[in-house]
Write an enzyme that holds these catalytic residues in place. Structure first.
Site, PDB file in Angstrom:
ATOM      1  N   ASP A  23     -50.581  -8.699 -13.600  1.00 49.95           N
ATOM      2  CA  ASP A  23     -50.562  -7.298 -13.380  1.00 49.95           C
ATOM      3  C   ASP A  23     -49.577  -7.048 -12.152  1.00 49.95           C
ATOM      4  O   ASP A  23     -49.507  -7.810 -11.367  1.00 49.95           O
ATOM      5  CB  ASP A  23     -52.145  -6.905 -12.986  1.00 49.95           C
ATOM      6  CG  ASP A  23     -52.225  -5.355 -13.022  1.00 49.95           C
ATOM      7  OD1 ASP A  23     -51.379  -4.824 -13.477  1.00 49.95           O
ATOM      8  OD2 ASP A  23     -53.300  -5.123 -12.576  1.00 49.95           O
ATOM      9  N   ASN A  71     -52.309  -1.459 -24.643  1.00 49.45           N
ATOM     10  CA  ASN A  71     -50.835  -1.166 -24.360  1.00 49.45           C
ATOM     11  C   ASN A  71     -49.924  -0.333 -24.846  1.00 49.45           C
ATOM     12  O   ASN A  71     -49.028   0.063 -24.579  1.00 49.45           O
ATOM     13  CB  ASN A  71     -50.019  -2.394 -23.686  1.00 49.45           C
ATOM     14  CG  ASN A  71     -50.552  -3.045 -22.461  1.00 49.45           C
ATOM     15  OD1 ASN A  71     -50.360  -4.316 -22.209  1.00 49.45           O
ATOM     16  ND2 ASN A  71     -51.112  -2.143 -21.599  1.00 49.45           N
TER      17      ASN A  71
END
Ligand code: FPP
Length: 249
Positions: A23, A71
């Site tokens: 991340d 996503n």
């Protein structure tokens, strides 16, 4: 030659399977006043570096959360760029993976990937099928809840009876059926959540969260995470005394 940090590692207590939530690519780019895609591009360099480092350290399996089922909802430009980066990674790294004995594996709803990416993924997986040193798994179009639902669908259409079903044989219906249980989860960029990653598999996994953003994460950060893991006591629901007695036996 081993660096100072690396020489602190206890090779008898290495995590066998490390899973990583990569991340912070967007934040890394913003801090440098770059576009998000530049963050992902640098993130890909971290992928190369961490995979190489994990192999050198003797880790047997690494699983990377490269693209979640959620996503797909990002802006189209970003999704396209991530798919292109993934394809480039697979094309450029295939020979290195074979040379280093790294077997490529993928988990997730792979049939949702663009056909050209899927094709390269399958080709690279096939090229590395006999590699035995380490397994690199990419989680693509992956969601933990989705995986559990997919497992239940497979169970319903299988001939296993309700009486027979238990934790062990349930896990054989998951995408990770052939993988070791994860020992260590690393999450970069400081967020304290699982983000729908390996929900079933992380039951007894040690969690390590670092503020370092993924594009800055390299070998020394990986070693620090492993050193932190080596200072933990894994009890699997038992008491400390029980664990100590087991070690003596
Ligand atoms: C999270 O950062 C990262 C991703 C959604 C993608 C990860 C992809 C790569 C590291 C590059 C390609 C991967 C491979 C395997 C070749 P974010 O964008 O959510 O960061 P932010 O939270 O700071 O915005």
């Amino acid at each position: 030659m081993k660096g100072k940090l690396e020489s602190l590692l206890n090779n008898n207590n290495l995590p066998r399977h490390i899973v990583i939530i990569m991340d912070g690519n967007g934040r890394w780019a913003r801090r440098k006043e770059l576009d998000r895609i530049s963050g992902h591009r640098e993130g890909m360099r971290s992928v190369k570096s961490v995979v190489k480092a994990a192999k050198e350290l003797g880790i047997k399996a690494v699983t990377l959360y490269a693209f979640s089922a959620q996503n797909w909802r990002r802006p189209k430009d970003e999704v396209d760029a991530l798919m292109e980066l993934l394809k480039q990674y697979l094309i450029k790294e295939a020979n290195t993976l074979v040379e280093k004995g790294i077997k490529l594996n993928a988990i997730g709803r792979l049939w949702e990937l663009p056909p050209d990416v899927y094709q390269v993924l399958i080709e690279t997986t096939e090229k590395t099928v006999d590699c035995r040193e380490m397994t690199l798994t990419l989680a693509l179009s992956y969601g933990g809840r989705e995986e559990i639902v997919d497992a239940i669908k497979k169970i319903i259409s299988s001939d296993i009876s309700i009486e027979e079903l238990n934790e062990e044989n349930f896990s054989k219906f998951l995408y990770t059926a052939d993988l070791l249980e994860p020992d260590l989860l690393i999450r970069t960029s400081g967020e304290m959540r699982l983000s729908n990653f390996l929900l079933w598999q992380l039951a007894y996994t040690e969690i390590y969260v670092t503020k370092t953003l993924w594009p800055d994460f390299r070998k020394r950060h990986l070693i620090k995470a492993i050193l932190n893991y080596q200072n933990r006591e894994r009890r699997f629901g038992l008491t400390s005394d029980q664990i100590r007695k087991r070690k003596v036996q």
